[in-house]
Design a protein around this motif. Structure first.
Motif, PDB file in Angstrom:
ATOM      1  N   UNK A   1       0.858  -1.174   0.000  1.00 33.11           N
ATOM      2  CA  UNK A   1       0.000   0.000   0.000  1.00 33.11           C
ATOM      3  C   UNK A   1       0.902   1.233   0.000  1.00 33.11           C
ATOM      4  N   UNK A   2       0.733   2.104  -0.978  1.00 30.10           N
ATOM      5  CA  UNK A   2       1.573   3.296  -1.039  1.00 30.10           C
ATOM      6  C   UNK A   2       0.867   4.479  -0.376  1.00 30.10           C
ATOM      7  N   UNK A   3       1.540   5.622  -0.334  1.00 34.21           N
ATOM      8  CA  UNK A   3       1.034   6.793   0.392  1.00 34.21           C
ATOM      9  C   UNK A   3      -0.267   7.309  -0.213  1.00 34.21           C
ATOM     10  N   UNK A   4      -0.416   7.237  -1.535  1.00 36.18           N
ATOM     11  CA  UNK A   4      -1.666   7.694  -2.179  1.00 36.18           C
ATOM     12  C   UNK A   4      -2.843   6.840  -1.725  1.00 36.18           C
ATOM     13  N   UNK A  25      -3.595  -6.623   5.910  1.00 32.55           N
ATOM     14  CA  UNK A  25      -3.217  -7.606   4.900  1.00 32.55           C
ATOM     15  C   UNK A  25      -2.132  -8.481   5.517  1.00 32.55           C
ATOM     16  N   UNK A  26      -1.580  -9.373   4.697  1.00 34.00           N
ATOM     17  CA  UNK A  26      -0.563 -10.297   5.189  1.00 34.00           C
ATOM     18  C   UNK A  26       0.643  -9.569   5.799  1.00 34.00           C
ATOM     19  N   UNK A  27       1.082  -8.482   5.167  1.00 28.81           N
ATOM     20  CA  UNK A  27       2.276  -7.785   5.632  1.00 28.81           C
ATOM     21  C   UNK A  27       2.052  -6.316   5.986  1.00 28.81           C
ATOM     22  N   UNK A  28       0.802  -5.896   6.146  1.00 27.13           N
ATOM     23  CA  UNK A  28       0.527  -4.484   6.408  1.00 27.13           C
ATOM     24  C   UNK A  28      -0.731  -4.357   7.246  1.00 27.13           C
TER      25      UNK A  28
END
Length: 161
Positions: A1-4, A25-28
């Protein structure tokens, strides 16, 4: 997931008027908390203390100038209604330059187009470039360099004509 994506999620949460959203999510993982819908948000303002003038004769002069100041602000506010504000999409620290040794992104009188970077907002050690959503001429810069800004706070006034 990016800043936007994070910015879009924050906008969605604020418009949905919910008090809390968790996205995992799995990593976030991110949790966004807002005041309950319909409740009033209050912000603490730091107290500023001024020493009173020592001379009694000097006291009426500042009172006269402070009475004239609200009238000037009212006139300026009515003139500013024809301008479009570029607002902060996040909470953070406002910077006019990409780095201390570089030139500012825009000055008063500069032409901006949609997508042109106008400033940087630093949030949690991430420097986010803020792009103009309108085309026109910068009329006023509303925030001082290296000062904190709130979500949806006006940063610039743009004359779209």
């Amino acid at each position: 997931m990016d800043i936007k994506d994070i910015q879009n999620l924050i906008k969605f949460v604020s418009k949905a008027e919910v008090s809390e959203v968790k996205y995992k999510t799995k990593d976030f993982e991110i949790t966004i908390k807002t005041p309950l819908a319909g409740s009033e948000v209050t912000y603490a303002q730091p107290a500023v203390y001024h020493t009173a003038p020592q001379q009694v004769a000097a006291a009426p002069v500042p009172a006269a100038t402070s009475a004239a100041a609200p009238a000037e602000k009212a006139e300026a506010a009515s003139d500013d209604s024809k301008y479009i504000a570029i607002k902060s999409p996040m909470i953070g620290t406002f910077y006019r330059k990409p780095s201390p040794d570089k030139d500012v992104f825009v000055n008063v009188g500069d032409e901006v187009s949609i997508g042109k970077t106008v400033c940087v907002i630093e949030a949690m050690k991430l420097f986010n470039q803020i792009e103009s959503e309108v085309s026109g001429k910068i009329v006023k810069i509303l925030v001082d360099d290296a000062t904190p800004v709130e979500y949806d706070q006006p940063l610039f006034l743009v004359d779209p004509s």
